[in-house]
Design a protein around this motif. Structure first.
Motif, PDB file in Angstrom:
ATOM      1  N   MET A   1      -1.809 -10.364 -22.193  1.00  0.00           N
ATOM      2  CA  MET A   1      -2.978  -9.871 -21.909  1.00  0.00           C
ATOM      3  C   MET A   1      -3.297  -8.429 -21.777  1.00  0.00           C
ATOM      4  N   ARG A   2      -4.233  -7.950 -22.649  1.00  0.00           N
ATOM      5  CA  ARG A   2      -4.644  -6.503 -22.397  1.00  0.00           C
ATOM      6  C   ARG A   2      -5.871  -6.307 -21.267  1.00  0.00           C
ATOM      7  N   PHE A   3      -5.971  -5.060 -20.713  1.00  0.00           N
ATOM      8  CA  PHE A   3      -6.978  -4.840 -19.630  1.00  0.00           C
ATOM      9  C   PHE A   3      -7.865  -3.892 -20.128  1.00  0.00           C
ATOM     10  N   GLY A   4      -9.178  -3.930 -19.965  1.00  0.00           N
ATOM     11  CA  GLY A   4     -10.102  -2.998 -20.157  1.00  0.00           C
ATOM     12  C   GLY A   4     -10.934  -2.550 -18.891  1.00  0.00           C
ATOM     13  N   ASP A  29      -6.034  -0.512 -21.232  1.00  0.00           N
ATOM     14  CA  ASP A  29      -5.863  -0.474 -22.565  1.00  0.00           C
ATOM     15  C   ASP A  29      -6.978   0.040 -23.460  1.00  0.00           C
ATOM     16  N   HIS A  30      -8.179  -0.245 -22.738  1.00  0.00           N
ATOM     17  CA  HIS A  30      -9.480   0.149 -23.248  1.00  0.00           C
ATOM     18  C   HIS A  30     -10.589   0.243 -22.407  1.00  0.00           C
ATOM     19  N   ALA A  31     -11.511   1.200 -22.615  1.00  0.00           N
ATOM     20  CA  ALA A  31     -12.632   1.586 -21.550  1.00  0.00           C
ATOM     21  C   ALA A  31     -13.823   1.514 -22.442  1.00  0.00           C
ATOM     22  N   TRP A  32     -14.968   1.073 -21.725  1.00  0.00           N
ATOM     23  CA  TRP A  32     -16.108   0.721 -22.473  1.00  0.00           C
ATOM     24  C   TRP A  32     -17.381   1.467 -21.788  1.00  0.00           C
ATOM     25  N   THR A 263      -7.638 -13.113 -24.488  1.00  0.00           N
ATOM     26  CA  THR A 263      -6.677 -12.496 -24.796  1.00  0.00           C
ATOM     27  C   THR A 263      -6.723 -10.836 -24.018  1.00  0.00           C
ATOM     28  N   ASP A 264      -7.975 -10.514 -23.608  1.00  0.00           N
ATOM     29  CA  ASP A 264      -8.442  -9.428 -23.023  1.00  0.00           C
ATOM     30  C   ASP A 264      -9.316  -9.487 -22.055  1.00  0.00           C
ATOM     31  N   LEU A 265      -9.271  -8.723 -20.897  1.00  0.00           N
ATOM     32  CA  LEU A 265     -10.091  -9.009 -19.636  1.00  0.00           C
ATOM     33  C   LEU A 265     -10.756  -7.429 -19.386  1.00  0.00           C
TER      34      LEU A 265
END
Length: 296
Positions: A1-4, A29-32, A263-265
């Motif tokens: 799991m990847r987290f944003g 892992d990512h920011a939006w 897969t990504d939250l």
């Protein structure tokens, strides 16, 4: 799991910059950020647009992927969007992700448009929008003659840092949109139950998410794409609540989402009031369990 993490573009930059920097330090892992002219309860409050926000965020961070959820036909012609994307991607040194969605009726569509699009037209526009944006970001010269959009020998120099282009994260809940995500997306994006305007506990969202994942995998098969090649990104908060009640809730929710194929939250940066109320201390607790702990 990847987290944003989603950062609402409501703060003046001297405040907002610390959130983007902390998101990276915390190990996300990512920011939006959102891409709207205005949004719901923020109509009479401060609200900044996505392109300058992401440009500044690209200069404030070094590792984390950054992106918009989502750019839509409501605001920009694909040519304008593609030019902005290549510029931000260059500043971010290839860390940009482009979220795309059909958009909806609301402030974005009402402020500058006399006639509202029908659902059929909005869906058809989005299909052309994704197709043309893909061509603009992968071809040195693009000409396109569609029903809704055209481009006449648009030169794209430079192209994206990441080849063949920046990754697309495509939001979709219907069959046509899911096929677009399957064909063009590196990620498929869901917020849970479509057309829901109140958040429910994350446990209640699991059957909906499981069904959506199954439909998306079917769409991948229909277009000849291996479903395993596309990430499945859930944006919690608008319709899925409780994920940031505590560190334990966060990791419990992540495990349950993974079981149904997510897969990504992506979670919302907690705010002092609606929407997305919560405590920033929970983020620090979560960071203690991620790969990169929070820094003082």
């Amino acid at each position: 799991m990847r987290f944003g993490i989603m950062i609402v573009p409501e703060d003046r930059w001297q405040t907002a910059r610390h959130k983007w920097r902390r998101a990276e330090q915390m190990g996300f892992d990512h920011a939006w950020t959102y891409d709207h002219l205005n949004w719901r309860a923020f109509r009479a409050k401060e609200w900044f647009t996505a392109v300058p926000t992401l440009t500044a965020a690209a200069m404030e961070t070094d590792r984390i992927e950054i992106g918009v959820l989502v750019a839509s036909p409501n605001l920009r012609h694909p040519v304008h969007l593609a030019k902005d994307v290549t510029a931000i991607d260059d500043i971010a040194d290839g860390r940009l992700i482009l979220g795309l969605g059909a958009g909806a009726v609301g402030f974005d569509s009402q402020m500058t448009r006399r006639r509202q699009w029908t659902t059929r037209e909005r869906t058809a526009r989005f299909e052309e929008y994704v197709q043309l944006t893909d061509q603009l970001l992968t071809q040195p010269v693009t000409s396109f003659d569609g029903e809704y959009y055209m481009a006449d020998e648009v030169h794209s120099h430079p192209l994206c840092r990441r080849q063949p282009r920046v990754p697309f994260a495509i939001a979709a809940s219907g069959p046509r949109g899911m096929r677009l995500a399957a064909r063009y997306g590196s990620s498929w994006v869901t917020t849970g139950e479509p057309n829901r305007f109140a958040a429910a506990p994350y446990e209640q969202a699991l059957p909906v998410l499981r069904h959506q994942v199954e439909l998306f995998e079917q769409a991948c098969t229909e277009v000849g794409r291996d479903p395993a090649d596309v990430s499945r990104l859930l944006v919690a908060g608008p319709t899925v609540s409780g994920v940031l009640d505590s560190k334990d809730a966060f990791f419990d929710a992540a495990g349950r989402f993974a079981e149904v194929g997510i897969t990504d939250l992506v979670v919302q940066w907690p705010r002092p009031d609606e929407p997305f109320p919560g405590r920033e201390e929970v983020l620090d607790d979560i960071a203690s369990e991620l790969a990169r702990p929070a820094l003082a």
